[in-house]
Design a protein around this motif. Structure first.
Motif, short mmCIF file in Angstrom:
data_model
loop_
_atom_site.label_atom_id
_atom_site.label_comp_id
_atom_site.label_asym_id
_atom_site.label_seq_id
_atom_site.Cartn_x
_atom_site.Cartn_y
_atom_site.Cartn_z
N GLY A 124 0.80 -1.22 0.00
CA GLY A 124 0.00 0.00 0.00
C GLY A 124 0.83 1.26 0.00
O GLY A 124 0.32 2.35 -0.31
N ARG A 126 3.27 3.47 -1.80
CA ARG A 126 3.60 3.54 -3.23
C ARG A 126 4.78 4.45 -3.57
O ARG A 126 5.15 4.55 -4.73
N PHE A 145 -4.28 5.85 -3.19
CA PHE A 145 -5.58 5.17 -3.18
C PHE A 145 -6.54 5.89 -2.23
O PHE A 145 -6.14 6.67 -1.38
N GLU A 146 -7.82 5.55 -2.38
CA GLU A 146 -8.86 6.15 -1.55
C GLU A 146 -9.17 5.30 -0.31
O GLU A 146 -10.28 5.36 0.21
N ASN A 147 -8.21 4.51 0.14
CA ASN A 147 -8.45 3.63 1.28
C ASN A 147 -8.69 4.41 2.55
O ASN A 147 -8.04 5.42 2.83
N TYR A 211 -9.46 -2.02 2.39
CA TYR A 211 -9.01 -3.00 1.40
C TYR A 211 -8.65 -4.33 2.07
O TYR A 211 -9.01 -5.40 1.59
#
Length: 261
Positions: A124, A126, A145-147, A211
């Protein structure tokens, strides 16, 4: 004859009514079904012509967003990476610590409970955090990401599955609030949560990402959750909030997860 005449008229009326119903029935809307879906790629290049009115409308918003993203909110005295340690890393430790510190007040306010520990995934992260100024854009690069953060309540048996997963994964998945020490043969030497041995008769609150809660990265032990609390707090926003509070980032490879030599 009059009766026969009226009878003929009646037959004609019946025929007209029947014909009308038949026509109306044939005009009934049939349900439509999608039978084919096609698409094509449209390149955006120098052949596209800018529309001045649209460009003039967008530019102030674009410039403001760029200004916010590039404003310095913290400083990194060295490069923070997810590859500078075998079992834990500077980037992983920073991410897990941020989720713990920034999410715990939200979770405590909503539930009256506190987060026991954090587990995220190595993949996760990056990007590195380069030495120098840290901005909101940095957070978007590290976490594009939109986590969002989810707090899962797990039984002790599920945590033993988690430990087994971490050992077999052989990756520096970010953790905070626990200490896992392995022997040379990859067996567990000790596993503590908040400095205490795991208690088999209780449950623990684990902060992770939405996620992973669904079994991402094969973390199937999260599916055993006793309860689940959505915080509606994006990990990236937690990073930005944390960066805004501190002057200098400090993270190091430590003894939260390591192997005896």
């Amino acid at each position: 004859m009059a009766k026969l005449k009226h009878f003929g008229i009646l037959k004609i009326k019946h025929f007209v009514i029947f014909l009308t119903l038949l026509v109306l029935g044939s005009c009934k809307n049939e349900p439509k079904h999608l039978t084919k879906l096609t698409g094509r790629q449209i390149a955006i290049d120098s052949s596209n012509i800018l529309v001045d009115s649209i460009q003039d409308f967008i530019t102030p918003y674009h410039n403001r967003v760029e200004q916010i993203l590039d404003s310095t909110i913290a400083y990194a005295p060295f490069t923070i990476s997810k590859t500078d340690g075998k079992f834990n890393t500077t980037a992983g430790n920073l991410m897990a610590d941020i989720v713990m510190s920034e999410t715990n007040p939200i979770f405590q306010k909503r539930t009256g409970n506190t987060i026991d520990f954090v587990l995220l995934n190595h993949g996760g992260i990056r990007s590195i955090i380069s030495k120098g100024n840290v901005t909101a854009r940095t957070a978007y690069e590290v976490m594009p990401f939109e986590n969002s953060v989810v707090v899962v309540e797990l039984k002790a048996e599920s945590l033993l599955k988690m430990v087994d997963y971490l050992i077999k994964a052989k990756r520096a998945h970010p953790v905070a609030g626990i200490q896992l020490i392995l022997n040379k043969d990859n067996t567990v030497n000790s596993f503590t949560i908040g400095g205490k041995p795991i208690a088999m008769n209780r449950t623990y609150f684990v902060a992770t990402s939405d996620y992973l809660v669904t079994g991402g990265d094969n973390m199937d032990f999260f599916k055993d959750a006793v309860s689940k609390t959505e915080t509606d707090y994006k990990i990236r926003n937690a990073m930005i909030d944390f960066f805004s509070k501190v002057d200098t980032l400090s993270s190091k490879v430590d003894l939260r997860y390591y192997q005896l030599q």
